[in-house]
Scaffold this active site. Structure first.
Site, PDB file in Angstrom:
ATOM      1  N   HIS A 168      -9.487  -1.702   1.763  1.00 28.21           N
ATOM      2  CA  HIS A 168      -8.617  -2.861   1.603  1.00 28.21           C
ATOM      3  C   HIS A 168      -8.536  -4.198   2.239  1.00 28.21           C
ATOM      4  CE1 HIS A 168      -8.053  -3.009  -3.361  1.00 28.21           C
ATOM      5  NE2 HIS A 168      -8.070  -2.615  -3.076  1.00 28.21           N
ATOM      6  N   GLU A 206      -8.250  -6.636   3.676  1.00 27.99           N
ATOM      7  CA  GLU A 206      -7.350  -8.135   3.019  1.00 27.99           C
ATOM      8  C   GLU A 206      -6.051  -7.558   3.332  1.00 27.99           C
ATOM      9  OE1 GLU A 206      -8.566  -6.243   0.965  1.00 27.99           O
ATOM     10  OE2 GLU A 206      -7.275  -6.249  -1.217  1.00 27.99           O
ATOM     11  N   CYS A 250     -13.291  -2.942  -3.347  1.00 28.69           N
ATOM     12  CA  CYS A 250     -13.101  -1.962  -4.164  1.00 28.69           C
ATOM     13  C   CYS A 250     -13.831  -2.582  -5.548  1.00 28.69           C
ATOM     14  CB  CYS A 250     -10.833  -1.856  -4.184  1.00 28.69           C
ATOM     15  SG  CYS A 250     -10.512  -0.707  -5.085  1.00 28.69           S
TER      16      CYS A 250
END
Ligand code: MN
Length: 221
Positions: A202, A204, A112
Site C-alpha cells: 500500500h 498510498e 493490493c
C-alpha cells in the site's frame, strides 16, 4: 492541464446516523497521494461493465485500489474457507475496467486487490491464502533491475507494508513479475509495455517516502 486520474471505488455498506447505506468509497489516502503527485482524482463508481468505456473517456489515468477478495470462479477455482465472500458487481466492473484500460494503453497503477483483479482480468490465477503477509507486517521486496517498476520507484529493493492474504499465482497475459519477497511471493507485476504497474503493498500510506511517492508521480507523469 492537470492529469485526471480515475479511482475505481469500493461499493459497500457504511454506517451512518440514519443507519447503514450503500456507498461508493475510496480511502482518503488514495485521493491525497494522487493529489500530492499533482493529479486530479475523479472517483469512478461501480457501474455496469458496459459503462467502462465512457468512464475511461473522462480520465487520462487509472488507479485500481484495495478491497476484498476476487471471486475465485473468475479464475476457474472453487472458493476455499479462508477466501472472503465475493462482490460480483465490483469484480465484473473492475475486470472490464482493467481490460479496457490495457486495451487503450491507459497508464494504470493497481494496488493490493487492484493487482489481484488485474491479474485475473488478464487471465491469471491467484493463491487464495498465503501466510505471513497480513497483520502488522513489513517486509523487503526485491525489484527487477531495469523494470518500469524500478524506474518509478527509483530503487531495486525497498521495505513495504503487507496487508494481503492472497497473491498472484499464474501470471495473466502481457504481465511480467517485477518484484518478489524472499519467500517467493510475487509482490509486483507490470505489463509488457510498461504502462501498467501493480503492487501488492500500500504505497498510498507511505507517500513521505520517496520510493512510494514515486509510484504516484509515475502514474500522473
Ligand atoms: Mn506482502
Amino acid at each position: 492541464m492537470t492529469v485526471r486520474v480515475g479511482i475505481a471505488c469500493n461499493s459497500r455498506e457504511v454506517s451512518t446516523a440514519r443507519g447503514n447505506v450503500s456507498a461508493e468509497t475510496v480511502a482518503r489516502a488514495y485521493v491525497d497521494a494522487t493529489r500530492r503527485a499533482g493529479g486530479l482524482p475523479l472517483l469512478l463508481p461501480v457501474l455496469d461493465p458496459d459503462d467502462v468505456g465512457p468512464l475511461l473517456d473522462a480520465v487520462a489515468r487509472l488507479l485500481v485500489i484495495g478491497g476484498g477478495d476476487v471471486d475465485p470462479r473468475l479464475y476457474g477455482a472453487e472458493r476455499v474457507a479462508e477466501c472472503g465472500p465475493p462482490d460480483h458487481a465490483r469484480d465484473a466492473f473492475e475486470v472490464a475496467l482493467v481490460r479496457a484500460a490495457v486495451g487503450r494503453e491507459v497508464r494504470t497503477l493497481a494496488i493490493c486487490r487492484g493487482m489481484q483483479v488485474t491479474n485475473v482480468a488478464l487471465g491469471g490465477t491467484l493463491r487464495q491464502h498465503v501466510e505471513g503477509h497480513s497483520g502488522d507486517v513489513r517486509h523487503r521486496v526485491t525489484v527487477e533491475a531495469g523494470s518500469a517498476l524500478s524506474g518509478a520507484l527509483g530503487a531495486t529493493a525497498l521495505d513495504v507494508n503487507s496487508q494481503h492474504h492472497q497473491a498472484v499465482d499464474r501470471l495473466g497475459d502481457r504481465l511480467r513479475p517485477a518484484g518478489w519477497t524472499d519467500d517467493g511471493t510475487i509482490e509486483a507485476v507490470e505489463s509488457s509495455d510498461g504502462r501498467l504497474l501493480a503492487v501488492q503493498w500500500h504505497p498510498e500510506l507511505f507517500v513521505t517516502e520517496p520510493e512510494h511517492a514515486g509510484l504516484f508521480r509515475w502514474l500522473v507523469g
